[in-house]
Design an enzyme around this catalytic site. Structure first.
Site, mmCIF file in Angstrom:
data_model
loop_
_atom_site.group_PDB
_atom_site.id
_atom_site.type_symbol
_atom_site.label_atom_id
_atom_site.label_comp_id
_atom_site.label_asym_id
_atom_site.label_seq_id
_atom_site.Cartn_x
_atom_site.Cartn_y
_atom_site.Cartn_z
ATOM 1 N N HIS A 5 0.819 -1.213 0.000
ATOM 2 C CA HIS A 5 0.000 0.000 0.000
ATOM 3 C C HIS A 5 0.854 1.265 0.000
ATOM 4 O O HIS A 5 0.327 2.363 -0.222
ATOM 5 C CB HIS A 5 -0.900 -0.014 1.239
ATOM 6 C CG HIS A 5 -2.309 0.423 0.989
ATOM 7 N ND1 HIS A 5 -2.919 0.407 -0.248
ATOM 8 C CD2 HIS A 5 -3.263 0.911 1.838
ATOM 9 C CE1 HIS A 5 -4.166 0.854 -0.149
ATOM 10 N NE2 HIS A 5 -4.383 1.166 1.099
ATOM 11 N N ASN B 39 -6.718 6.561 3.517
ATOM 12 C CA ASN B 39 -8.146 6.800 3.308
ATOM 13 C C ASN B 39 -8.562 8.258 3.410
ATOM 14 O O ASN B 39 -9.685 8.611 3.046
ATOM 15 C CB ASN B 39 -8.960 5.975 4.307
ATOM 16 C CG ASN B 39 -8.853 4.484 4.056
ATOM 17 O OD1 ASN B 39 -8.141 4.044 3.155
ATOM 18 N ND2 ASN B 39 -9.550 3.698 4.836
ATOM 19 N N ASP C 159 -0.873 2.179 -5.491
ATOM 20 C CA ASP C 159 -0.784 0.732 -5.693
ATOM 21 C C ASP C 159 -2.076 0.211 -6.313
ATOM 22 O O ASP C 159 -3.160 0.493 -5.828
ATOM 23 C CB ASP C 159 -0.547 0.045 -4.347
ATOM 24 C CG ASP C 159 -1.584 0.440 -3.299
ATOM 25 O OD1 ASP C 159 -2.387 -0.409 -2.874
ATOM 26 O OD2 ASP C 159 -1.593 1.632 -2.904
ATOM 27 N N ASN D 108 -9.408 3.356 -1.823
ATOM 28 C CA ASN D 108 -9.929 4.344 -0.878
ATOM 29 C C ASN D 108 -9.176 5.664 -0.915
ATOM 30 O O ASN D 108 -9.756 6.729 -0.674
ATOM 31 C CB ASN D 108 -9.924 3.781 0.542
ATOM 32 C CG ASN D 108 -10.993 2.723 0.745
ATOM 33 O OD1 ASN D 108 -12.031 2.738 0.088
ATOM 34 N ND2 ASN D 108 -10.737 1.785 1.648
#
Length: 210
Positions: free
Chosen positions: A43, A91, A116, A137
């Site tokens: 991530h 997020n 990613d 997100n």
């Protein structure tokens, strides 16, 4: 396997945000989560790419708390390239991007997001213009606050293996030992793409790195 990398050098939040003589700014946002525990996660591919770019140009990161970000500037051909690593967690990345976009009066076309992408195989990088979020997100957060087509630099991390693993667990896991060997070449390719953006609009396209 954890990937060992140097901690970013941070300077005080005092240096100027404007540099005289530079033309329009272009923003490059790397998505990731702050903190050493996340540093080697899939991530955090966006963070890894910008860390490589800043290291190549020997430019220290600045802790810009008003931007909720780590911030750096690079000049290529008279163009100000802004590197941004939101410190809000993935997020909520849009909060940081909006603050910088408003400060520099950036149009969406000059905002590039490096993230990613599990839908692309590892070793593939794709440049794509649009408002798509692909279920990510971080992109959802940005698209919810920035209206218009941005440039996406999609860093392939797929396919998800094993298939039964939860997506969250997959993206928050470290790259495998085999993948870690190839990461330097991939981050270097993204840096090359960033450099190309200083010369004009990036064309859509997909690249594979051996």
């Amino acid at each position: 396997m954890a990937i060992i990398r140097k901690s970013p050098v941070l300077s005080e939040d005092t240096s100027a945000l404007y540099t005289s003589g530079m033309e329009v700014a272009k923003l490059f946002v790397g998505l990731g989560n702050p903190g050493q525990k996340y540093a080697s996660n899939r991530h955090n591919a966006g963070f890894m790419c910008l860390d490589r770019m800043v290291e190549m140009y020997e430019t220290p990161w600045q802790d810009k708390r008003d931007f909720k970000s780590h911030f750096a500037q690079i000049e290529i051909g008279g163009i100000r390239l802004i590197m941004l690593k939101p410190q809000t967690y993935v997020n909520l990345s849009g909060e940081a991007v909006l603050k910088v976009a408003q400060f520099y009066k950036l149009i969406p076309e000059n905002i590039h997001v490096i993230y990613d992408e599990v839908r692309l195989p590892f070793g593939t990088i794709e440049v794509l213009a649009g408002q798509q979020t692909f279920g990510h997100n971080g992109l959802k957060s940005i698209a919810g606050l920035i209206e218009g087509e941005m440039k996406l630099i999609r860093f392939g991390i797929g396919p998800k293996r094993p298939e039964q693993i939860a997506l969250t667990d997959f993206v928050l896991a470290d790259f495998t030992a085999e993948e870690a060997v190839k990461l330097p070449g991939l981050t270097r390719e993204v840096c090359s793409i960033i450099g190309e953006a200083s010369g004009g609009d990036l064309p859509n396209g997909r690249r594979s790195v051996a």
